[in-house]
Design an enzyme around this catalytic site. Structure first.
Site, PDB file in Angstrom:
ATOM      1  CE1 TYR A  46      -3.121  -3.009   0.453  1.00 17.27           C
ATOM      2  CE2 TYR A  46      -3.959  -2.765   2.026  1.00 17.27           C
ATOM      3  CZ  TYR A  46      -3.558  -3.070   1.531  1.00 17.27           C
ATOM      4  OH  TYR A  46      -4.220  -4.251   1.623  1.00 17.27           O
ATOM      5  CG  HIS A 101      -0.773  -8.278   0.720  1.00 10.35           C
ATOM      6  ND1 HIS A 101      -0.663  -7.281   0.212  1.00 10.35           N
ATOM      7  CD2 HIS A 101      -2.062  -8.367   0.200  1.00 10.35           C
ATOM      8  CE1 HIS A 101      -1.735  -6.628   0.499  1.00 10.35           C
ATOM      9  NE2 HIS A 101      -2.703  -7.680   0.339  1.00 10.35           N
TER      10      HIS A 101
HETATM   11  N1  LIG Z   1      -6.119  -8.650   1.635  1.00  8.18           N
HETATM   12  C1  LIG Z   1      -5.474  -8.097   0.828  1.00  8.18           C
HETATM   13  O1  LIG Z   1      -5.523  -8.789  -0.863  1.00  8.18           O
HETATM   14  C2  LIG Z   1      -6.981  -6.423   0.697  1.00  8.18           C
HETATM   15  C3  LIG Z   1      -7.040  -6.735  -0.985  1.00  8.18           C
HETATM   16  C4  LIG Z   1      -8.094  -5.596  -0.355  1.00  8.18           C
HETATM   17  C5  LIG Z   1      -8.441  -4.972   0.103  1.00  8.18           C
HETATM   18  N2  LIG Z   1      -8.115  -5.051   1.691  1.00  8.18           N
HETATM   19  C6  LIG Z   1      -8.517  -5.064   2.524  1.00  8.18           C
HETATM   20  O2  LIG Z   1      -9.258  -4.082   3.397  1.00  8.18           O
HETATM   21  C7  LIG Z   1      -9.951  -2.562   3.388  1.00  8.18           C
HETATM   22  C8  LIG Z   1     -11.345  -2.721   2.838  1.00  8.18           C
HETATM   23  O3  LIG Z   1     -11.077  -2.839   1.578  1.00  8.18           O
HETATM   24  P1  LIG Z   1     -11.305  -1.884   0.890  1.00  8.18           P
HETATM   25  O4  LIG Z   1     -11.133  -0.410   0.588  1.00  8.18           O
HETATM   26  O5  LIG Z   1     -10.715  -1.929  -0.888  1.00  8.18           O
HETATM   27  O6  LIG Z   1     -13.058  -1.097  -0.136  1.00  8.18           O
HETATM   28  P2  LIG Z   1     -14.177  -0.866   0.624  1.00  8.18           P
HETATM   29  O7  LIG Z   1     -13.980  -1.178   2.620  1.00  8.18           O
HETATM   30  O8  LIG Z   1     -15.117  -2.293   0.294  1.00  8.18           O
HETATM   31  O9  LIG Z   1     -14.988  -0.050   0.074  1.00  8.18           O
HETATM   32  C9  LIG Z   1     -14.705   1.340   0.446  1.00  8.18           C
HETATM   33  C10 LIG Z   1     -15.528   2.298   0.000  1.00  8.18           C
HETATM   34  O10 LIG Z   1     -16.510   2.621   0.634  1.00  8.18           O
HETATM   35  C11 LIG Z   1     -16.607   4.141   0.174  1.00  8.18           C
HETATM   36  N3  LIG Z   1     -17.470   4.170   1.579  1.00  8.18           N
HETATM   37  C12 LIG Z   1     -16.913   3.671   3.098  1.00  8.18           C
HETATM   38  N4  LIG Z   1     -17.237   3.790   4.260  1.00  8.18           N
HETATM   39  C13 LIG Z   1     -18.648   4.374   3.684  1.00  8.18           C
HETATM   40  C14 LIG Z   1     -19.800   4.822   4.106  1.00  8.18           C
HETATM   41  N5  LIG Z   1     -20.146   4.893   5.282  1.00  8.18           N
HETATM   42  N6  LIG Z   1     -21.057   5.234   2.669  1.00  8.18           N
HETATM   43  C15 LIG Z   1     -20.451   5.574   2.334  1.00  8.18           C
HETATM   44  N7  LIG Z   1     -19.550   4.459   0.959  1.00  8.18           N
HETATM   45  C16 LIG Z   1     -19.230   4.629   1.973  1.00  8.18           C
HETATM   46  C17 LIG Z   1     -14.943   4.677   0.680  1.00  8.18           C
HETATM   47  O11 LIG Z   1     -15.708   6.379   0.174  1.00  8.18           O
HETATM   48  P3  LIG Z   1     -14.911   7.591   1.407  1.00  8.18           P
HETATM   49  O12 LIG Z   1     -13.924   7.499   0.788  1.00  8.18           O
HETATM   50  O13 LIG Z   1     -15.635   7.975   0.538  1.00  8.18           O
HETATM   51  O14 LIG Z   1     -15.796   6.801   2.243  1.00  8.18           O
HETATM   52  C18 LIG Z   1     -14.409   3.291  -0.535  1.00  8.18           C
HETATM   53  O15 LIG Z   1     -14.875   4.335  -1.607  1.00  8.18           O
HETATM   54  C19 LIG Z   1      -8.717  -2.048   2.382  1.00  8.18           C
HETATM   55  O16 LIG Z   1      -8.748  -0.689   2.840  1.00  8.18           O
HETATM   56  C20 LIG Z   1      -7.869  -2.820   2.679  1.00  8.18           C
HETATM   57  O17 LIG Z   1      -7.572  -2.546   4.053  1.00  8.18           O
HETATM   58  C21 LIG Z   1      -7.221  -6.350   1.779  1.00  8.18           C
END
Ligand SMILES: NC(=O)c1ccc[n+]([C@@H]2O[C@H](COP(=O)([O-])OP(=O)(O)OC[C@H]3O[C@@H](n4cnc5c(N)ncnc54)[C@H](OP(=O)(O)O)[C@@H]3O)[C@@H](O)[C@H]2O)c1
Length: 271
Positions: free
Chosen positions: A44, A102
């Protein structure tokens, strides 16, 4: 089915895609609002920003649960521990709470045993309190279990949301007593547009995001949503107060279409 107890706080803060000031602000605000579990990763490129936010916050690092993830370029013999030490330096921490592999090595070019043994050694050296894996299939989990034992694997962090429920993998992990952390629990924002979730949200006077998070939490998963907005960070935290009925849980279970979002270009063949 064996049940797992876990030290991983159920509701954490994701930091994927967040860079520089945005990463700092999300973590700083998140801690101020009450998040105690922060999820970052070497790839990241924000560990230093996360570290600055932790150092600037009024909460002691001892009260936080910090996860980082080892990228695939540090799996070869003797590479993993130096890379984790570099992560600790950037995070300004003596140890992290959880270190994950990862992704399995691209095309399995490096055997699972090679990097799991180094990860266990990192734990023995006190660089990380717990170890675990991410994006592991059943086959990869079996190899990891054969190397370090299921009791050493604190979690398998995988993509789980209403549109990708990953049942086969989740059931296998749970049979082994391995906890699940659901990443992309909001399907990167897509859950907000889903009519069934919107209807349940209205009935609870809640947001669709809170309902999607509550659905995962109620199955015993940890969730790590991310947001760049303080108000979303705050409202997502309140998901822990929501209890969904069996009918609501089943209605969301019916939304599974196997829709996978994450793929770095070398994803394994999924179960
Ligand atoms: N291990 C892996 O390979 C892997 C892969 C992907 C992700 N991850 C981890 O999982 C975490 C979460 O995944 P992600 O960040 O990709 O997606 P997510 O948490 O499913 O979605 C994030 C999105 O949702 C929006 N959002 C969040 N809260 C909201 C709310 N209350 N109302 C409306 N929109 C909302 C955010 O926009 P705003 O910013 O506008 O709120 C952002 O665009 C990552 O940050 C990472 O730490 C791990």
């Amino acid at each position: 089915m064996s049940t797992s107890t876990t030290k991983i706080p159920a509701l954490g803060l994701g930091t994927f895609r967040l860079q520089d000031q945005q990463a700092f602000d999300a973590v700083y605000n998140g801690i101020e609002l009450g998040y105690r579990h922060i999820d970052t990763a070497q790839i990241y490129k924000n560990e230093a920003d996360v570290g600055r936010a932790i150092a600037a916050s009024k909460v002691s690092p001892k009260e936080l649960f910090v996860t980082t993830k080892i990228w695939t370029d540090s799996f070869a013999e003797e590479k993993l521990i130096p890379s984790l030490k570099e992560s600790l330096h950037k995070l300004q921490l003596e140890k992290v709470n959880l270190t994950l592999i990862h992704w399995p090595a691209p095309n399995d070019e490096i055997p699972v045993a090679v990097y799991m043994e180094q990860l266990l050694e990192a734990k023995k050296q006190g660089l990380t309190e717990l170890i675990g894996v991410s994006n592991f299939t059943i086959k990869h989990l079996q190899q990891a279990i054969a190397t370090v034992g299921a009791d050493q694997i604190a979690t398998n962090q995988v993509e789980v949301h209403p549109f990708l429920q990953n049942r086969k993998l989740v059931e296998f992990a749970q049979q082994q007593g391995i906890h699940i952390t659901a990443y992309m629990p909001l399907a990167y924002g897509k859950v907000m547009q889903e009519p069934v979730i919107q209807k349940i949200a209205a009935a609870h006077n809640a947001t669709a995001a809170q309902i999607a998070l509550a659905w995962s939490l109620q199955q015993g998963f940890a969730v790590i949503p991310s947001s760049t907005k303080r108000e979303n960070l705050q409202s997502n935290l309140a998901a822990e107060q929501i209890t969904l009925s069996d009918t609501e849980m089943s209605a969301i279970a019916g939304l599974d279409i196997g829709e996978r979002i994450a793929n770095p270009g070398f994803a394994p063949k999924w179960d």
